[in-house]
Design a protein around this motif. Sequence first.
Motif, PDB file in Angstrom:
ATOM      1  N   LEU A 114      51.981  58.786  32.994  1.00 37.57           N
ATOM      2  CA  LEU A 114      51.299  57.194  32.505  1.00 37.57           C
ATOM      3  C   LEU A 114      49.694  56.529  33.698  1.00 37.57           C
ATOM      4  N   LEU A 115      48.355  56.198  33.494  1.00 35.85           N
ATOM      5  CA  LEU A 115      47.880  56.687  34.719  1.00 35.85           C
ATOM      6  C   LEU A 115      46.222  55.535  34.392  1.00 35.85           C
ATOM      7  N   GLY A 116      46.507  55.220  33.314  1.00 40.68           N
ATOM      8  CA  GLY A 116      44.872  53.894  32.808  1.00 40.68           C
ATOM      9  C   GLY A 116      46.298  53.358  32.475  1.00 40.68           C
ATOM     10  N   LEU A 117      45.605  51.544  32.189  1.00 32.20           N
ATOM     11  CA  LEU A 117      45.903  50.615  31.674  1.00 32.20           C
ATOM     12  C   LEU A 117      44.509  49.707  31.758  1.00 32.20           C
ATOM     13  N   ALA A 118      44.239  48.695  30.823  1.00 37.59           N
ATOM     14  CA  ALA A 118      43.582  48.142  30.558  1.00 37.59           C
ATOM     15  C   ALA A 118      43.741  47.010  29.560  1.00 37.59           C
ATOM     16  N   PHE A 119      43.225  45.971  30.054  1.00 35.30           N
ATOM     17  CA  PHE A 119      43.628  44.540  28.900  1.00 35.30           C
ATOM     18  C   PHE A 119      41.890  44.576  28.128  1.00 35.30           C
ATOM     19  N   HIS A 120      42.022  44.548  26.781  1.00 34.53           N
ATOM     20  CA  HIS A 120      40.885  43.856  26.662  1.00 34.53           C
ATOM     21  C   HIS A 120      40.214  42.769  26.647  1.00 34.53           C
ATOM     22  N   PRO A 121      39.044  42.926  27.110  1.00 34.42           N
ATOM     23  CA  PRO A 121      38.451  40.671  27.793  1.00 34.42           C
ATOM     24  C   PRO A 121      39.092  39.635  26.740  1.00 34.42           C
ATOM     25  N   GLN A 122      39.790  40.211  25.280  1.00 32.28           N
ATOM     26  CA  GLN A 122      40.010  39.076  24.284  1.00 32.28           C
ATOM     27  C   GLN A 122      41.397  39.707  24.602  1.00 32.28           C
TER      28      GLN A 122
ATOM     29  N   THR B 284      51.379  52.822  39.327  1.00 31.92           N
ATOM     30  CA  THR B 284      49.453  53.625  39.380  1.00 31.92           C
ATOM     31  C   THR B 284      48.613  53.127  38.880  1.00 31.92           C
ATOM     32  N   VAL B 285      49.102  51.720  37.816  1.00 27.17           N
ATOM     33  CA  VAL B 285      48.147  50.657  37.943  1.00 27.17           C
ATOM     34  C   VAL B 285      48.503  48.985  38.143  1.00 27.17           C
ATOM     35  N   MET B 286      48.146  48.086  39.004  1.00 32.89           N
ATOM     36  CA  MET B 286      48.212  46.575  39.667  1.00 32.89           C
ATOM     37  C   MET B 286      46.975  45.803  38.664  1.00 32.89           C
ATOM     38  N   LYS B 287      46.944  45.117  37.792  1.00 28.77           N
ATOM     39  CA  LYS B 287      45.989  44.137  37.491  1.00 28.77           C
ATOM     40  C   LYS B 287      46.755  43.414  36.506  1.00 28.77           C
ATOM     41  N   THR B 288      46.103  42.017  37.153  1.00 28.74           N
ATOM     42  CA  THR B 288      46.298  40.476  35.980  1.00 28.74           C
ATOM     43  C   THR B 288      46.209  40.392  34.383  1.00 28.74           C
ATOM     44  N   ALA B 289      46.249  40.122  34.045  1.00 30.00           N
ATOM     45  CA  ALA B 289      45.909  39.454  32.781  1.00 30.00           C
ATOM     46  C   ALA B 289      46.279  38.066  32.124  1.00 30.00           C
TER      47      ALA B 289
END
Length: 474
Positions: free
Chosen positions: A81-89, A19-24
């Motif tokens: 599980l629909l959302g995943l986000a990493f804090h900018p810090q 559902t979510v693909m992003k890098t951190a």
Amino acid sequence: MKKIKVSLRPIVSKINLPTVMKTAIPPGDSMERLFIATQVGEIFYIGNSSVRTFLDIRPLILRLGTSEQGVSGRGYDERGLLGLAFHPQFFYNGLFYLHYSVAGTQGPGALSEHFRPNPCDPGTLNLRWLNRENQYDHIDTVEEWILQTNGQPQKRRTLLNLRRPFFNHNGVNSLNFSPETGKLVLTTGDGGAGYDPFNLSQDNMEIAGKIIEIDVGKDRFIDNPPVVTRFNELPVPIQETLTVIAKGVRNIPGIQFQRVYNQYIKYVGNVGQDLAETIFSFVQYKPIPVTQLVQTSLLASETDLEGFINFGWRGWEGAFPTTLIRGCAENPVLAEKTIAYYDEAIKTSVSRLQPLTSYYHKDPRPDKFGGTALTGVQAYMGNSIPDLTGSVVFTDLARDDKSPARGVLAYTRVRTDGKLNDFSIIETDYNFGSQSAYYVSLGTNLNQNRVFLGVYGSMKVTDFNQGTVFELVQ
């Protein structure tokens, strides 16, 4: 527009629906990692060419593919599980955020029968969601987590608990941080059932059908907020952390930000009903504090909505008034199209935002395609696929003319004159064989110079381990 051909390079396979693909960049790490969240509740990351588990919250997710009280049902589901986000810090503070459907919260739903508006019956056009504490489908939660120094993630606090009327239209890739404001952006669908039965998306007090900014830097001193459906049901300290960017959302695969010189273009995809899938873009907007919306509602006065984004749903489906489609018995190749909500289309005709582009479920043009549902929108700022540089890539679940099922990639660009633009197909060379290939999600890395495609072999979330994540390459 130019037809483009790319290759699909497999990164990981045999996973559950992504559902979510992003890098951190995790704390203590030196590399940017690709994180993949699955609908059933797993979060993986790619480290040193291997797939590692970051977090597994499957016990916290309600039983997917089931109806009331867990009775085995449809298999197809839009919860999880629909959302995943990493804090900018995140590298420094280890904070990240989840949006998911909570285990054990299944209810009977807000309506006992299938809904379809009837322009000849005003009763179907003015329904109200009553008895909300009992007549709902499930509860979604938005939480803040932290990656502890021992490498174990732990929940810190709950930001919102939202009661949802139906099982669908909960959004996907629903959490993203704004590089402009530094706030967490939550995108919520209209609640589901088709045609937005209660017109939640246009009601300023309803949380459904909105794009909401959350100031996670403010401590509300409330660890377990109440379960709500409307902004005025929230305690004031929580209201004070929220602003609303937009309304008129049907269903939405997140919001994306593309930096162009010293400003950001925002891209939002609105999933269609029966006619069109739509992508919007905007630069300027005026977020409205929830406290102001609530105060205006209490005083029964008009809210100053200048600069407030309105995508037009439910009166508008992209560039068209929302339409009921009925086959013509005497001529099966034709269909009768009736405006479903004429009065609402008129009321929002001027205030709504014009689309960047739309594509259709039926398209007679030879170089286009008939779509099913928009599942991802991502800006591409890389140079490795030169013909795509500066464009916005989007994906549809499945073309209507392919068997077995095949998703489709396409792209468009912002026109300098601000008018509706065309789009073009992105052809791929990957051979899926006899397996179905539903294109279920799009993702990107921090610099937006890589694009990731999530593909699943089934429409049923209960068919496990049929997912592959690809990268688009020249």
